[in-house]
Design a protein around this motif. Structure first.
Motif, short mmCIF file in Angstrom:
data_model
loop_
_atom_site.label_atom_id
_atom_site.label_comp_id
_atom_site.label_asym_id
_atom_site.label_seq_id
_atom_site.Cartn_x
_atom_site.Cartn_y
_atom_site.Cartn_z
N GLY A 14 0.82 -1.21 0.00
CA GLY A 14 0.00 0.00 0.00
C GLY A 14 0.85 1.25 0.00
O GLY A 14 1.66 1.46 0.90
N THR A 18 0.67 6.42 4.85
CA THR A 18 1.34 5.62 5.87
C THR A 18 2.44 4.78 5.23
O THR A 18 3.58 4.72 5.73
N GLU A 37 1.86 -1.31 -4.70
CA GLU A 37 0.60 -0.54 -4.69
C GLU A 37 -0.29 -1.04 -5.82
O GLU A 37 0.17 -1.22 -6.94
N SER A 38 -1.57 -1.23 -5.50
CA SER A 38 -2.48 -1.79 -6.51
C SER A 38 -2.85 -0.79 -7.60
O SER A 38 -3.22 -1.18 -8.70
N GLY A 44 -2.69 6.73 -2.09
CA GLY A 44 -3.83 6.17 -1.36
C GLY A 44 -5.07 7.04 -1.48
O GLY A 44 -5.35 7.60 -2.55
N GLN A 45 -5.80 7.17 -0.36
CA GLN A 45 -7.07 7.93 -0.38
C GLN A 45 -6.83 9.38 -0.82
O GLN A 45 -7.67 9.99 -1.47
N TYR A 50 -9.56 12.47 -2.76
CA TYR A 50 -9.70 13.92 -2.53
C TYR A 50 -8.42 14.71 -2.84
O TYR A 50 -7.97 15.53 -2.04
N ASP A 57 -4.82 19.27 9.23
CA ASP A 57 -4.38 18.66 10.49
C ASP A 57 -3.18 17.74 10.32
O ASP A 57 -3.08 16.70 10.96
N VAL A 90 -1.59 -7.15 -4.13
CA VAL A 90 -1.10 -8.33 -3.43
C VAL A 90 -2.30 -9.20 -3.09
O VAL A 90 -3.27 -8.74 -2.47
N GLY A 123 -8.37 -0.81 1.87
CA GLY A 123 -8.31 -1.90 0.88
C GLY A 123 -7.87 -1.37 -0.46
O GLY A 123 -7.64 -0.18 -0.64
N ALA A 124 -7.74 -2.32 -1.39
CA ALA A 124 -7.26 -1.95 -2.72
C ALA A 124 -8.35 -1.17 -3.46
O ALA A 124 -9.51 -1.56 -3.46
N ASP A 287 -4.73 3.19 8.46
CA ASP A 287 -6.17 2.92 8.59
C ASP A 287 -6.51 1.44 8.73
O ASP A 287 -7.54 1.09 9.29
N ILE A 298 -4.33 10.71 9.08
CA ILE A 298 -3.00 10.69 8.46
C ILE A 298 -1.94 10.77 9.57
O ILE A 298 -0.95 10.02 9.57
P1 FAD Z 1 -4.79 4.65 2.31
O1 FAD Z 1 -4.66 6.11 2.09
O2 FAD Z 1 -6.15 4.05 2.20
O3 FAD Z 1 -3.79 3.91 1.32
C1 FAD Z 1 -3.80 2.52 1.22
C2 FAD Z 1 -3.23 2.11 -0.12
O4 FAD Z 1 -3.07 0.69 -0.13
C3 FAD Z 1 -4.16 2.44 -1.30
O5 FAD Z 1 -3.45 3.19 -2.26
C4 FAD Z 1 -4.58 1.07 -1.84
O6 FAD Z 1 -4.75 1.07 -3.26
C5 FAD Z 1 -3.39 0.18 -1.41
N1 FAD Z 1 -3.75 -1.23 -1.26
C6 FAD Z 1 -4.78 -1.75 -0.53
N2 FAD Z 1 -4.80 -3.10 -0.62
C7 FAD Z 1 -3.76 -3.44 -1.41
C8 FAD Z 1 -3.26 -4.69 -1.89
N3 FAD Z 1 -3.84 -5.86 -1.57
N4 FAD Z 1 -2.18 -4.68 -2.73
C9 FAD Z 1 -1.58 -3.50 -3.07
N5 FAD Z 1 -2.02 -2.27 -2.64
C10 FAD Z 1 -3.09 -2.25 -1.82
N6 FAD Z 1 -7.33 12.34 7.36
C11 FAD Z 1 -6.74 13.38 8.03
O7 FAD Z 1 -5.87 13.16 8.86
N7 FAD Z 1 -7.09 14.67 7.74
C12 FAD Z 1 -8.03 14.99 6.79
O8 FAD Z 1 -8.35 16.16 6.55
C13 FAD Z 1 -8.64 13.92 6.08
N8 FAD Z 1 -9.58 14.16 5.11
C14 FAD Z 1 -10.16 13.11 4.45
C15 FAD Z 1 -11.10 13.38 3.45
C16 FAD Z 1 -11.70 12.33 2.76
C17 FAD Z 1 -12.72 12.64 1.69
C18 FAD Z 1 -11.35 10.98 3.08
C19 FAD Z 1 -12.00 9.84 2.34
C20 FAD Z 1 -10.41 10.71 4.07
C21 FAD Z 1 -9.81 11.76 4.78
N9 FAD Z 1 -8.86 11.53 5.76
C22 FAD Z 1 -8.27 12.58 6.41
C23 FAD Z 1 -8.45 10.15 6.14
C24 FAD Z 1 -7.10 9.82 5.53
O9 FAD Z 1 -7.15 9.98 4.11
C25 FAD Z 1 -6.71 8.38 5.88
O10 FAD Z 1 -6.60 8.28 7.29
C26 FAD Z 1 -5.37 8.03 5.23
O11 FAD Z 1 -5.46 8.07 3.83
C27 FAD Z 1 -4.91 6.61 5.66
O12 FAD Z 1 -3.69 6.36 5.01
P2 FAD Z 1 -3.19 4.86 4.75
O13 FAD Z 1 -1.89 5.01 4.05
O14 FAD Z 1 -3.26 4.11 6.01
O15 FAD Z 1 -4.29 4.22 3.77
#
Ligand code: FAD
Length: 336
Positions: A14, A18, A37-38, A44-45, A50, A57, A90, A123-124, A287, A298
């Motif tokens: 991913g 993070t 990364e998928s 990611g998100q 967005y 923050d 993956v 998730g992906a 997450d 984040i």
């Molecule tokens: P993600 O950002 O979800 O990234 C995970 C990645 O893993 C993805 O790219 C996915 O494609 C990849 N993946 C998943 N499964 C697989 C697999 N099997 N094989 C390969 N790749 C895979 N948080 C804040 O702190 N402040 C904010 O203002 C804020 N605003 C937000 C607004 C919106 C509209 C949304 C939806 C969320 C917001 N968030 C905010 C939350 C924040 O985006 C998440 O907490 C953060 O993105 C988590 O990061 P992560 O790297 O853990 O996961």
């Protein structure tokens, strides 16, 4: 640390915020790092859901656009040249008899690693598909779910489907490049940022609302026309095109991760204070990870990433300290 070319010290599943920060941190701890990364892009998100929104923050950034934060994370992570594998999901995680972890992906390529960090978020992600007969056969021809190079649309007639930030942003970005841009949305109101919608309305973009895609007319190689139908009406329009961009958003699914044998809590992976999962050498952060009091932000992922990486380092090499040197004492790693 690893002496075999194909064996990594840590493989991160991913490339969201993070995963990117964890990969940087693992580089700082001089580990051999791979990110899988998928999606065809990192972020990611932030990158998919967005990219144009401001975030307020993240420590040290009073205000930063999601896509700008992703760019900064990419600059930071690339300092240590991790291997970055895009567009591969993956699907399985197993352990060989010698203890090596093996990750399988949809492409069938096995990835070998001493430790694994799962930062798979929600998730992906996969683009929400265009559900119209025959659409699949035009993907990677002139039906696009992603735009990687805007020059391929130079002087073309482009139809964009969707009404969110992504659709409107692509309409605005491609308008000066393409011959003609038409945007089709099922509602009269767009869900995108007001200033982007205003810019689009003031430009030459042809807006077709409230209409949805009904059928495709094309030959073996390319779509030639999109037929759209009025929502709650009988009117049909034929839109001749050279390229069709579908921006219907993304669907996410933790899918196969559920079958890897880790303790789960709903759609999250249970971890302890070292971010260890129930499988030795496999960590989770961001997450996707769960523990009492977990907050999904984040900032939380940025804190969990170094904990996971430092413990993974110690797992591989028990002589390595879990508590690292401060980065401010590691200037020589950044002077290159
Ligand atoms: P993600 O950002 O979800 O990234 C995970 C990645 O893993 C993805 O790219 C996915 O494609 C990849 N993946 C998943 N499964 C697989 C697999 N099997 N094989 C390969 N790749 C895979 N948080 C804040 O702190 N402040 C904010 O203002 C804020 N605003 C937000 C607004 C919106 C509209 C949304 C939806 C969320 C917001 N968030 C905010 C939350 C924040 O985006 C998440 O907490 C953060 O993105 C988590 O990061 P992560 O790297 O853990 O996961």
């Amino acid at each position: 640390m690893s002496e075999r070319d194909d064996l990594f010290d840590i493989t991160i599943i991913g490339g969201g915020p993070t995963g990117l920060f964890a990969a940087f941190y693992a580089g700082l701890r001089q580990m051999k790092v791979k990110i899988i990364e998928s999606l065809p892009q990192l972020g990611g998100q932030l990158g998919t859901l967005y990219p144009e929104k401001d975030i307020f923050d993240v420590a040290g950034f009073p205000k930063i656009k999601a896509k700008e934060l992703v760019k900064k994370l990419e600059v930071q992570v690339r300092h240590f040249h991790p291997e970055i594998v895009l567009d591969e999901r993956v699907t399985d995680l197993k352990r060989q008899s010698d203890g090596t972890l093996v990750l399988e992906t949809e492409s069938g390529t096995p990835h070998l690693s001493r430790t694994v960090l799962i930062t798979a978020g929600v998730g992906a992600f996969a683009p929400r598909p265009l559900k119209v007969n025959g659409a699949d056969k035009y993907v990677d021809k002139n039906l696009h779910y992603y735009v990687n190079d805007i020059q391929i649309f130079k002087d073309k007639r482009v139809v964009i489907l969707g009404g969110g930030d992504s659709a409107v942003d692509w309409a605005n970005t491609l308008e000066p490049v393409a011959k003609k841009i038409t945007i089709v949305h099922r509602r009269n109101q767009f869900r995108a940022h007001e200033t982007s919608v205003k810019q689009m309305k003031q430009s030459s973009v042809q807006i077709v609302t409230p209409f949805t895609a009904k059928s495709l007319v094309g030959n073996e190689h390319a779509i030639e026309k999109l037929v759209v139908q009025e929502v709650r009406g009988d009117r049909e329009l034929e839109l001749p095109l050279d390229d069709l961009i579908v921006n219907y958003g993304f669907i996410s699914n933790i899918g196969p991760i559920k079958n890897w044998g880790m303790e789960l809590e709903k759609n999250s992976i249970v971890v302890n204070t070292k971010m260890e999962t129930s499988i030795p050498g496999v960590y989770a952060a961001g997450d996707i990870s769960s523990y009492p009091g977990k907050i999904k932000l984040i900032a939380t992922g940025f804190g969990e990433a170094p904990t996971a990486v430092n413990n993974a380092k110690h797992f591989i090499d028990p002589d390595a300290r879990t508590q690292p040197m401060h980065s401010s004492s590691s200037g020589e790693l950044f002077s290159k």
